[in-house]
Design a protein around this motif. Structure first.
Motif, PDB file in Angstrom:
ATOM      1  N   MET A   1      11.712  -3.368 -21.022  1.00  0.00           N
ATOM      2  CA  MET A   1      10.888  -3.636 -20.009  1.00  0.00           C
ATOM      3  C   MET A   1      11.686  -3.319 -18.557  1.00  0.00           C
ATOM      4  O   MET A   1      13.065  -3.751 -18.543  1.00  0.00           O
ATOM      5  CB  MET A   1      10.571  -5.105 -19.875  1.00  0.00           C
ATOM      6  CG  MET A   1       9.648  -5.500 -18.652  1.00  0.00           C
ATOM      7  SD  MET A   1       8.948  -7.237 -18.826  1.00  0.00           S
ATOM      8  CE  MET A   1      10.434  -8.073 -18.929  1.00  0.00           C
ATOM      9  N   SER A   2      11.250  -2.402 -17.568  1.00  0.00           N
ATOM     10  CA  SER A   2      12.126  -1.979 -16.732  1.00  0.00           C
ATOM     11  C   SER A   2      12.448  -3.225 -15.574  1.00  0.00           C
ATOM     12  O   SER A   2      11.477  -4.341 -15.479  1.00  0.00           O
ATOM     13  CB  SER A   2      11.334  -0.898 -15.758  1.00  0.00           C
ATOM     14  OG  SER A   2      11.683  -0.775 -14.709  1.00  0.00           O
ATOM     15  N   ALA A   3      13.390  -2.997 -14.771  1.00  0.00           N
ATOM     16  CA  ALA A   3      13.797  -3.980 -13.844  1.00  0.00           C
ATOM     17  C   ALA A   3      13.127  -3.893 -12.439  1.00  0.00           C
ATOM     18  O   ALA A   3      13.297  -4.383 -11.445  1.00  0.00           O
ATOM     19  CB  ALA A   3      15.355  -4.308 -13.604  1.00  0.00           C
ATOM     20  N   LEU A   4      12.334  -2.443 -12.336  1.00  0.00           N
ATOM     21  CA  LEU A   4      12.015  -2.077 -11.450  1.00  0.00           C
ATOM     22  C   LEU A   4      10.567  -2.021 -11.489  1.00  0.00           C
ATOM     23  O   LEU A   4       9.923  -1.911 -12.359  1.00  0.00           O
ATOM     24  CB  LEU A   4      12.443  -0.551 -10.977  1.00  0.00           C
ATOM     25  CG  LEU A   4      14.072  -0.473 -10.819  1.00  0.00           C
ATOM     26  CD1 LEU A   4      14.377   0.951 -10.718  1.00  0.00           C
ATOM     27  CD2 LEU A   4      14.405  -1.221  -9.755  1.00  0.00           C
ATOM     28  N   ASN A   5       9.870  -2.058 -10.186  1.00  0.00           N
ATOM     29  CA  ASN A   5       8.229  -1.951 -10.098  1.00  0.00           C
ATOM     30  C   ASN A   5       7.940  -1.092  -9.024  1.00  0.00           C
ATOM     31  O   ASN A   5       8.091  -1.165  -7.928  1.00  0.00           O
ATOM     32  CB  ASN A   5       7.685  -3.664  -9.645  1.00  0.00           C
ATOM     33  CG  ASN A   5       6.512  -3.732  -9.591  1.00  0.00           C
ATOM     34  OD1 ASN A   5       5.677  -3.276 -10.427  1.00  0.00           O
ATOM     35  ND2 ASN A   5       5.753  -4.337  -8.639  1.00  0.00           N
ATOM     36  N   ARG A   6       7.010  -0.154  -9.478  1.00  0.00           N
ATOM     37  CA  ARG A   6       6.219   0.813  -8.500  1.00  0.00           C
ATOM     38  C   ARG A   6       5.039   0.130  -8.129  1.00  0.00           C
ATOM     39  O   ARG A   6       4.436  -0.597  -9.036  1.00  0.00           O
ATOM     40  CB  ARG A   6       6.074   2.004  -9.298  1.00  0.00           C
ATOM     41  CG  ARG A   6       7.388   3.046  -9.655  1.00  0.00           C
ATOM     42  CD  ARG A   6       6.856   3.910 -10.575  1.00  0.00           C
ATOM     43  NE  ARG A   6       6.092   3.550 -11.556  1.00  0.00           N
ATOM     44  CZ  ARG A   6       4.942   4.514 -12.234  1.00  0.00           C
ATOM     45  NH1 ARG A   6       5.008   5.584 -11.799  1.00  0.00           N
ATOM     46  NH2 ARG A   6       4.375   4.041 -13.343  1.00  0.00           N
ATOM     47  N   ARG A   7       4.686   0.133  -6.839  1.00  0.00           N
ATOM     48  CA  ARG A   7       3.517  -0.566  -6.390  1.00  0.00           C
ATOM     49  C   ARG A   7       2.854   0.490  -5.067  1.00  0.00           C
ATOM     50  O   ARG A   7       3.677   0.932  -4.340  1.00  0.00           O
ATOM     51  CB  ARG A   7       3.725  -1.966  -5.808  1.00  0.00           C
ATOM     52  CG  ARG A   7       4.797  -1.842  -4.719  1.00  0.00           C
ATOM     53  CD  ARG A   7       4.882  -3.494  -4.243  1.00  0.00           C
ATOM     54  NE  ARG A   7       5.619  -3.514  -3.206  1.00  0.00           N
ATOM     55  CZ  ARG A   7       6.163  -4.980  -2.828  1.00  0.00           C
ATOM     56  NH1 ARG A   7       5.976  -5.983  -3.459  1.00  0.00           N
ATOM     57  NH2 ARG A   7       7.061  -4.905  -1.804  1.00  0.00           N
ATOM     58  N   TRP A   8       1.614   0.460  -5.111  1.00  0.00           N
ATOM     59  CA  TRP A   8       1.116   1.222  -4.000  1.00  0.00           C
ATOM     60  C   TRP A   8       0.713   0.162  -2.908  1.00  0.00           C
ATOM     61  O   TRP A   8      -0.133  -0.756  -3.169  1.00  0.00           O
ATOM     62  CB  TRP A   8      -0.264   1.840  -4.327  1.00  0.00           C
ATOM     63  CG  TRP A   8       0.057   3.092  -5.216  1.00  0.00           C
ATOM     64  CD1 TRP A   8      -0.153   3.348  -6.406  1.00  0.00           C
ATOM     65  CD2 TRP A   8       0.070   4.468  -4.540  1.00  0.00           C
ATOM     66  NE1 TRP A   8       0.063   4.878  -6.774  1.00  0.00           N
ATOM     67  CE2 TRP A   8       0.114   5.352  -5.736  1.00  0.00           C
ATOM     68  CE3 TRP A   8       0.511   4.917  -3.119  1.00  0.00           C
ATOM     69  CZ2 TRP A   8       0.459   6.663  -5.309  1.00  0.00           C
ATOM     70  CZ3 TRP A   8       0.859   6.113  -2.811  1.00  0.00           C
ATOM     71  CH2 TRP A   8       0.709   7.139  -4.061  1.00  0.00           C
ATOM     72  N   ARG A   9       1.198   0.363  -1.744  1.00  0.00           N
ATOM     73  CA  ARG A   9       1.046  -0.469  -0.702  1.00  0.00           C
ATOM     74  C   ARG A   9      -0.248   0.337   0.403  1.00  0.00           C
ATOM     75  O   ARG A   9      -0.128   1.679   0.454  1.00  0.00           O
ATOM     76  CB  ARG A   9       2.145  -0.736   0.367  1.00  0.00           C
ATOM     77  CG  ARG A   9       3.239  -1.036  -0.370  1.00  0.00           C
ATOM     78  CD  ARG A   9       2.890  -2.866  -1.017  1.00  0.00           C
ATOM     79  NE  ARG A   9       2.878  -3.648   0.246  1.00  0.00           N
ATOM     80  CZ  ARG A   9       3.917  -4.594   0.451  1.00  0.00           C
ATOM     81  NH1 ARG A   9       5.099  -4.051   0.055  1.00  0.00           N
ATOM     82  NH2 ARG A   9       3.717  -5.337   1.754  1.00  0.00           N
ATOM     83  N   VAL A  10      -0.521  -0.531   1.144  1.00  0.00           N
ATOM     84  CA  VAL A  10      -1.746   0.073   2.259  1.00  0.00           C
ATOM     85  C   VAL A  10      -0.863   0.406   3.466  1.00  0.00           C
ATOM     86  O   VAL A  10      -0.247  -0.580   4.142  1.00  0.00           O
ATOM     87  CB  VAL A  10      -2.757  -0.886   2.433  1.00  0.00           C
ATOM     88  CG1 VAL A  10      -3.697  -0.393   3.803  1.00  0.00           C
ATOM     89  CG2 VAL A  10      -3.641  -1.241   1.211  1.00  0.00           C
ATOM     90  N   ALA A  11      -0.841   1.634   3.631  1.00  0.00           N
ATOM     91  CA  ALA A  11      -0.023   2.154   4.993  1.00  0.00           C
ATOM     92  C   ALA A  11      -0.752   2.472   6.160  1.00  0.00           C
ATOM     93  O   ALA A  11      -0.193   2.425   7.284  1.00  0.00           O
ATOM     94  CB  ALA A  11       0.783   3.615   4.271  1.00  0.00           C
ATOM     95  N   GLY A  12      -2.029   2.533   6.032  1.00  0.00           N
ATOM     96  CA  GLY A  12      -2.781   2.564   7.133  1.00  0.00           C
ATOM     97  C   GLY A  12      -4.335   2.166   6.979  1.00  0.00           C
ATOM     98  O   GLY A  12      -4.764   2.308   5.814  1.00  0.00           O
ATOM     99  N   MET A  13      -5.005   1.929   8.002  1.00  0.00           N
ATOM    100  CA  MET A  13      -6.531   1.721   7.708  1.00  0.00           C
ATOM    101  C   MET A  13      -7.340   2.978   8.344  1.00  0.00           C
ATOM    102  O   MET A  13      -7.249   3.504   9.304  1.00  0.00           O
ATOM    103  CB  MET A  13      -6.991   0.523   9.005  1.00  0.00           C
ATOM    104  CG  MET A  13      -5.943  -0.716   8.562  1.00  0.00           C
ATOM    105  SD  MET A  13      -6.179  -1.416   6.837  1.00  0.00           S
ATOM    106  CE  MET A  13      -7.971  -1.803   6.988  1.00  0.00           C
ATOM    107  N   PRO A  14      -8.253   3.226   7.386  1.00  0.00           N
ATOM    108  CA  PRO A  14      -9.050   4.671   7.694  1.00  0.00           C
ATOM    109  C   PRO A  14      -9.883   4.296   8.759  1.00  0.00           C
ATOM    110  O   PRO A  14     -10.723   3.285   8.827  1.00  0.00           O
ATOM    111  CB  PRO A  14      -9.714   4.762   6.386  1.00  0.00           C
ATOM    112  CG  PRO A  14      -9.648   3.263   5.548  1.00  0.00           C
ATOM    113  CD  PRO A  14      -8.386   2.623   6.027  1.00  0.00           C
ATOM    114  N   SER A  15     -10.128   5.125   9.310  1.00  0.00           N
ATOM    115  CA  SER A  15     -11.362   5.133  10.734  1.00  0.00           C
ATOM    116  C   SER A  15     -12.537   5.710  10.300  1.00  0.00           C
ATOM    117  O   SER A  15     -13.565   5.629  10.845  1.00  0.00           O
ATOM    118  CB  SER A  15     -10.556   5.752  11.932  1.00  0.00           C
ATOM    119  OG  SER A  15     -10.230   7.072  11.978  1.00  0.00           O
ATOM    120  N   GLU A  16     -12.247   6.753   9.280  1.00  0.00           N
ATOM    121  CA  GLU A  16     -13.276   7.477   8.792  1.00  0.00           C
ATOM    122  C   GLU A  16     -13.209   7.431   7.290  1.00  0.00           C
ATOM    123  O   GLU A  16     -13.289   6.526   6.525  1.00  0.00           O
ATOM    124  CB  GLU A  16     -13.483   8.863   9.457  1.00  0.00           C
ATOM    125  CG  GLU A  16     -14.906   9.586   9.048  1.00  0.00           C
ATOM    126  CD  GLU A  16     -16.278   8.803   9.599  1.00  0.00           C
ATOM    127  OE1 GLU A  16     -17.141   8.910   8.624  1.00  0.00           O
ATOM    128  OE2 GLU A  16     -16.091   8.007  10.226  1.00  0.00           O
TER     129      GLU A  16
END
Length: 337
Positions: A1-16
């Motif tokens: 089991m890895s000691a690291l964790n990849r995660r997708w964060r919300v970097a910006g809010m779409p206007s369209e």
């Protein structure tokens, strides 16, 4: 089991339209579970058009904010447990996130005892299949001999709605976006007819495919497709409001359907929305038994569109919003340990 964790964060809010630039993949330390919690390793992530609506306030959950880890329905494996409800190795389903490891409250998880490919528990034996089952048969009250029309028919829910309607003796017409999908619906899934909403003669083609009118319209898209279907409804027809994908990925959604409530009154039409997670939570076992039975006897076909790797999640969701998927789209992150 890895000691690291990849995660997708919300970097910006779409206007369209949603773009990959609205997400950022980061690597951090693996989270730690406390007393009463479990640590889950994500195996599969569901890609659902409704995830785009989560960026807006008008939905069934709190709006996503910049900096949040992107949520999503997942299948996962318990790798560390500090509660009596789940043991290490258990496979669970829950509303978790786009990441490798998630600390979860056991009350928000449902144990899966798989006897089929794990991916099926996000598609036909998950929320998607249950939405199709209860939406068509309970909300839509589809009956043998009736004409059922479903939009986004080649998608996750639509492809199941059409098959279940055929199993109940209905005439089934699918609305989709391309000749290739039309052919797939009729030749592979057994739909009686399929029309493209991109056809310039869409309304006329839909009328020709439904000479007696539409008894049940299962709506996944809203917008002009809903307007067109309403004009072809039969007397005392029923409209099942399941999704509004045409309105999610825009800052200027169409507000309401034209002619409502007038057309509803003239044709005695019923329109009803539902959320399977809340409205049918106490009947999930009923739906799963029926779906499992059809899978067992081969009368229900599973259509899954799988992308490999957590890194594919943003483009996977954007593809769903653009209608490129056939069947249920999901991300395969890892195999069980």
């Amino acid at each position: 089991m890895s000691a690291l964790n990849r995660r997708w964060r919300v970097a910006g809010m779409p206007s369209e339209h949603l773009e990959t630039s609205h997400f950022a993949l980061e690597t951090v330390d693996r989270p730690e579970a406390s007393d009463g919690q479990v640590l889950c390793r994500v195996l599969w992530i569901s890609m659902d058009a409704a995830q785009r609506a989560w960026f807006q306030a008008a939905t069934y959950r709190a709006a996503i904010q910049v900096g949040d880890t992107m949520p999503g329905f997942t299948l996962a494996q318990v790798v560390e447990s500090h509660c009596d409800d789940f043991a290490v190795g258990d496979i669970v389903a829950g509303d978790l996130a786009w990441q490798d490891y998630v600390v979860a409250d056991p009350n928000n998880l449902r144990r899966i005892v798989p006897n089929r490919p794990l991916s099926n528990y996000l598609s036909v034996l998950g929320i998607t299949g249950l939405t199709a089952y209860f939406g068509l048969l309970d909300v839509g009250e589809a009956k043998s001999g009736e004409t059922v029309v479903v939009s986004a028919a080649a998608g996750a829910t639509g492809s199941l709605v059409g098959q279940i309607a055929k199993l109940h003796g209905c005439r089934v017409v699918g609305i989709c976006s391309s000749p290739e999908k039309q052919k797939w619906l009729t030749s592979e899934l057994g739909f009686d007819a399929a029309v493209s909403h991109r056809d310039e003669a869409f309304r006329q083609k839909l009328k020709e495919a439904c000479p007696e009118g539409i008894d049940v319209y299962f709506d996944n898209v809203g917008g002009t497709t809903l307007d067109t279907a309403l004009s072809v409804m039969a007397h005392r027809g029923r409209v099942v409001c399941c999704g509004v994908v045409s309105q999610y990925d825009t800052s200027t959604p169409v507000r309401g359907a034209r002619g409502v409530p007038g057309v509803l009154i003239l044709k005695s039409i019923t329109m009803r929305g539902f959320l399977v997670m809340t409205d049918y939570a106490d009947r999930w076992d009923e739906g799963l038994r029926a779906l499992e039975g059809w899978l067992e006897d081969g009368s229900l076909r599973v259509a899954e569109d799988v992308l490999e790797g957590l890194e594919k999640a943003p483009e996977g969701l954007i593809g769903v919003l653009n209608g490129v998927n056939v069947g249920k789209r999901m991300i395969h992150v890892a195999d069980p340990l």
